[in-house]
Design an enzyme around this catalytic site. Structure first.
Site, PDB file in Angstrom:
ATOM      1  NE  ARG A   1     -11.064  -9.392  -2.011  1.00  0.00           N
ATOM      2  CZ  ARG A   1     -11.418  -8.453  -2.876  1.00  0.00           C
ATOM      3  NH1 ARG A   1     -11.769  -8.792  -4.103  1.00  0.00           N
ATOM      4  NH2 ARG A   1     -11.455  -7.185  -2.525  1.00  0.00           N
TER       5      ARG A   1
ATOM      6  CE  LYS B   1      -4.000  -1.751   2.591  1.00  0.00           C
ATOM      7  NZ  LYS B   1      -5.032  -1.499   1.565  1.00  0.00           N
TER       8      LYS B   1
HETATM    9  N1  BES Z   1      -8.097  -3.606   4.287  1.00  0.00           N
HETATM   10  C1  BES Z   1      -8.255  -3.223   2.944  1.00  0.00           C
HETATM   11  C2  BES Z   1      -9.540  -2.449   2.685  1.00  0.00           C
HETATM   12  C3  BES Z   1      -9.627  -1.066   3.242  1.00  0.00           C
HETATM   13  C4  BES Z   1      -9.164   0.001   2.505  1.00  0.00           C
HETATM   14  C5  BES Z   1     -10.218  -0.842   4.437  1.00  0.00           C
HETATM   15  C6  BES Z   1      -9.282   1.289   3.002  1.00  0.00           C
HETATM   16  C7  BES Z   1     -10.335   0.428   4.923  1.00  0.00           C
HETATM   17  C8  BES Z   1      -9.874   1.500   4.203  1.00  0.00           C
HETATM   18  C9  BES Z   1      -8.278  -4.439   2.025  1.00  0.00           C
HETATM   19  O1  BES Z   1      -7.533  -5.517   2.450  1.00  0.00           O
HETATM   20  C10 BES Z   1      -7.754  -3.994   0.703  1.00  0.00           C
HETATM   21  O2  BES Z   1      -6.635  -3.583   0.664  1.00  0.00           O
HETATM   22  N2  BES Z   1      -8.567  -4.071  -0.327  1.00  0.00           N
HETATM   23  C11 BES Z   1      -8.177  -3.652  -1.624  1.00  0.00           C
HETATM   24  C12 BES Z   1      -8.733  -4.644  -2.613  1.00  0.00           C
HETATM   25  C13 BES Z   1      -8.187  -4.487  -3.993  1.00  0.00           C
HETATM   26  C14 BES Z   1      -6.702  -4.771  -4.039  1.00  0.00           C
HETATM   27  C15 BES Z   1      -8.912  -5.435  -4.925  1.00  0.00           C
HETATM   28  C16 BES Z   1      -8.734  -2.251  -1.881  1.00  0.00           C
HETATM   29  O3  BES Z   1      -9.850  -1.964  -1.434  1.00  0.00           O
HETATM   30  O4  BES Z   1      -8.026  -1.455  -2.465  1.00  0.00           O
HETATM   31 ZN    ZN Z   2      -5.506  -5.362   1.859  1.00  0.00          ZN
END
Ligand code: BES
Ligand code: ZN
Ligand code: ZN
Length: 489
Positions: free
Chosen positions: A342, A268
């Site tokens: 997921r 990230k």
């Molecule tokens: N934990 C994150 C989702 C999240 C993002 C929660 C911002 C709270 C605030 C999750 O694991 C994630 O990173 N999801 C990705 C999925 C994508 C790579 C398909 C996302 O939402 O960017």
């Molecule tokens: Zn994530």
């Protein structure tokens, strides 16, 4: 935990109260009911003076302090129009009263609920608001400690059972907020497991923990894959509460317990990465509900399941392109290691489907950034397979004012998570319907005949909705009250 812990119930005459202040409600018509006349007398006409000076308007959200003779204090809270009063107005009033007491260093107060309000749920909401509004996350401050704590509230005019229930529900939410607010180096999977064990000790909730070796051997390849990048021990936590009849099918609550989400190899951006300590708020919902069950002991059967790990990068971490095999034998192509929630839920949902014959399964997860784009911090995104279950959830959302919004799981979306080389892939179509892709993926791991609903709480688990009973920028504990209502606790 820093929140109002002592909620006393008093069936006697409030006029004999010995607390530092008295909280009393006033409608927009500004008429002095009998209760208000009593308060006015106690204040030496302080209330009627404030009214004639136009200091009080009686509007929703208003809280004013009126000082009367011999320093007696009334905290006057506005209720708006009499025919529009509802439980949320009272919950917000409770929150605002607590915050006012903290701000003004009022140690003890009495809480009068207008006698014309007879509805039990409205009473419950008012008390929930008091406790939730008093919450502060203070445990990590060793200097500049100026967190004033109100010692106790004494409640007049409503039933003892309601006071007790509302207090326990709100204490459960505060318990979850503490877990959620703790950073990733403190709230580790072991910390979540220790809390589950602690809840189990105090009740007849059976707690089972599978360690890395065990769940890997059992075939939970998706959880094992995500956990491969960290030496911090991952856990698969199961809590079984059988308070109902033996033949009653259990309801299962599954919560994402990702104690820190760096994104893994698909790392990230560094800005706001700290917020990924909140990525275990789904497990906070499960532990919060279980805490409430521990204290209220309802006659129901509930199973809580928490897959828990960090998501880190490094030479042992799982890679984009890897194919993992989940507990139900399905293969998953990993196209983004940041879509890890997921994956760990896949094993938990498959485990729940195989080992129980549940009435339904609910899962809670901070799953997608996309849900924050779609619904902001206002509503939780839900999707599922069973119309009846979804409509019950929507009804509980209305009752508790923990808003939900349903997304569709149409076939086109299910197609978007199909993989070319494996059964499914962990991302959907690029830049589209990201929240639905999460739900569509999860659906593959729930047995088709089990009613199921997925709650994407990424927007509602923390952040700012401007409610008096939540705090800016910290965990909210949202959907715990909704689930408590749904379970009929
Ligand atoms: N934990 C994150 C989702 C999240 C993002 C929660 C911002 C709270 C605030 C999750 O694991 C994630 O990173 N999801 C990705 C999925 C994508 C790579 C398909 C996302 O939402 O960017
Ligand atoms: Zn994530
Ligand atoms: Zn995550």
């Amino acid at each position: 935990m820093s929140n109002l812990l002592k909620i006393k119930y008093n069936s006697g005459d409030w006029q004999k109260h010995t607390t530092d202040a008295i909280a009393v409600g006033i409608y927009k018509d500004l008429k002095l009911s009998r209760q208000l006349q009593g308060v006015n007398r106690k204040l030496g006409r302080g209330l009627s003076n404030a009214l004639s000076g136009n200091i009080i308007e009686g509007k929703v959200g208003e809280v004013k302090i009126v000082v009367g003779k011999k320093g007696s204090i009334a905290i006057v809270y506005g209720l708006g129009e009499k025919n529009k009063i509802d439980s949320e107005i009272l919950r917000q009033a409770g929150g605002a009263i607590s915050k006012t007491c903290i701000k003004n260093k009022i140690e003890t107060f009495s809480f009068l609920i207008p006698i014309d309000i007879k509805d039990n749920y409205m009473h419950q909401a008012a008390i929930e608001g008091l406790v939730l509004g008093s919450y502060q996350y203070t445990e990590l401050k060793t200097t500049e400690i100026n967190h004033f704590k109100t010692k106790s509230a004494t409640i007049y005019g409503i039933s003892k059972n309601i006071v007790n229930k509302a207090n326990k529900v709100a204490q459960g939410v505060c318990f979850a907020r503490d877990l959620d607010n703790r950073p990733g180096n403190i709230a580790t999977p072991s910390h979540l497991a220790a809390n589950a064990i602690e809840i189990g000790k105090k009740s007849n909730i059976k707690v089972t923990i599978f360690e890395r070796d065990k769940f890997t051997k059992m075939g939970m390849g998706a959880l094992a894959g995500v956990a491969s990048g960290t030496d911090v021990p991952p856990k698969f936590i199961i809590m079984e509460y059988m308070g109902g009849a033996k033949k009653q099918r259990p309801k299962i609550l599954v919560g994402k317990g990702l104690t820190f989400d760096s994104g893994g190899i698909s790392i990230k951006p560094s800005s706001k990465m700290d917020e990924m300590k909140y990525d275990m708020c789904g497990s906070g919902v499960v532990l919060g509900v279980m805490k409430i069950i521990e204290t209220l002991k309802p006659k129901i059967n509930i199973i809580g399941i928490i897959p828990s790990t960090e998501n880190m990068s490094g030479d042992k971490a799982y890679r984009p392109g890897d194919v993992l095999t989940a507990y139900n034998g399905k293969t998953i192509e990993v196209l983004n290691t940041d879509a890890e929630g997921r994956l760990i839920l896949a094993d938990a949902l498959a485990y729940a489907s195989k080992h129980y014959n549940p009435e339904y399964i609910l899962d809670f997860a901070t799953l997608t950034g996309a849900v924050v784009v779609a619904l902001g911090h206002v509503a939780t995104g839900i999707m599922g397979t069973d119309k009846k279950l979804i409509s019950k959830i929507k009804a509980s959302a209305v009752t508790t004012n923990e808003k939900v919004w349903e997304f569709p799981l149409w076939g086109e979306y299910l197609d978007q998570v199909k993989s070319n080389i494996a059964d499914v892939k962990n991302v959907g179509a690029p830049m589209q319907a990201g929240t639905i892709a999460g739900g569509a993926f999860l659906k593959s791991f729930v047995k088709d005949d089990i009613p199921w609903c997925h709650f994407d709480i990424a927007g509602t688990a923390w952040g700012d909705k401007g409610l008096s009973y939540q705090n800016k920028g910290t965990a909210t504990g949202e959907v715990i009250r909704l689930v408590v209502d749904l379970l009929g606790i």
